[in-house]
Design a protein around this motif. Sequence first.
Motif: not given
Length: 356
Positions: A14-35
Motif C-alpha cells: 500500500a501507499y505510505i503517506p507522509g508521517e504525522q507524529p504527535k509526540d511534539k510540535k514539528y515544522i511540517k515540510l514533509n507532505t507538500n501542504e500549503n504553509p
Amino acid sequence: MSKFWNEKVKNIEAYIPGEQPKDKKYIKLNTNENPYPPSEKTMEAMRNAVNGDLKLYPDPTCSDLIKKIAEFYNADEDEVFIGNGSDEILAFSFMAFFSKDKKILFPDISYTFYKVYAELLDLNYELVKVDDNFNIPLEKFRTQNGGIVIPNPNAPTAKFIDTNNLINIVEANSENVVIIDEAYVDFGGESMVKYTKKYDNLLVVQTFSKSRSLAGLRVGFAIGNKDLIEGLNKIKNSINSYTIDRIALAGASAAIDDKEYFEITRNKIINTRIKAIARLEEMGFIVLDSKANFIFARHKEAKGEFLYKELKDYGILVRYFNKERINNYLRITIGTDEEMEILIKKLDAILKQKDN
C-alpha cells in the motif's frame, strides 16, 4: 496479517503517506501542504455552510463548483469532473480507462499510488525508468501501450516537462488515454488544460490541496473531453454518488472565486523556493530544478537518511525515501520564509557538527 484478508490485501504494497507524529510540535515540510491558510473568503463560505442543511445530502453533481471551474479554465461544464481529492480521480481513471490486456506506462520514480492502483486492479503496467538526471524519457512513451500517466511536475523530483513535449506524447497515443497529473502545476508550470478541447484522449487532473490551501477538504478535479468525464461519472456513481460534502463544496467554490489570494500565496511560495534553493546550494546541496511547492535535494557529502533523522530530532519533518537511486535525497516542502530559515539554520548546524 488477518485471517480474513483476501489474497489481494495480503500481497499488495500500500501507499505510505507522509508521517504525522504527535509526540511534539514539528515544522511540517514533509507532505507538500500549503504553509498558508485558506483565504478568509473560503473560511467564511465554509462557516456559512455549517447549518441545518447538513441533514441533507450534498449535490451529487457538484454543479455550482463545476460551473466555477469551467469558467476559470475556459472549459465546458460537461468537461469537468469533481472528486474527493485528485487521488480518488486517479483511482477512478484507472478503473474507467485502462484494461487488463493492455500495458499502461508511468515513470518508475514518481507518485507511488500509480503502482498501487495498477496492482489493486490487476492491470498490466510498465515502469519507465527515468534517466540519471531524473528526466522522464518521453520517447519510451511512444511504444505500444494501453494508457499513460505522467505527473507534471513530477513527484518527488519536482521536475517539469514542457507542454510541447507532452503534446507530442498525446498525439502519438491518440487511441489511448493520456493522464497528466498536475497536482503541483500552479507553482511555476504550464497546464495542459487548454489542450483538452483539441485532444479527446487527454485528461488533466488537478487538486485544491496544494495551491488553494485545502488539503484538509479533499477536493480534486479533472478536465477532459466530455466522453472521458462521462466515464468517470459512471465509475463514481457505481461506488458513491456523494463524494464531496456540503462544506467542501462551499469552500472549494469560494477558493476558485478568490483569485487574488490564490495569486498572492502561490507567488509567495515560488519566491521562497527560489531563495531556499540558492541558500541550500551554497551549503553544498544539489537541488533539482523545481516547478512545485517542494524541492528534491541531496548533499554532496552528508547522507540523506542522516539528515532526515537529525532534522526530525530538531523538530523538522522532511520526506525521506529509502529506495534505490533516491535514498540520498530529501523532499522538502516549501514553507514560509520563517520556516525555511529555521530549516537552513538547523541544516547548517547539523553539517558543522558532522565535520567536527
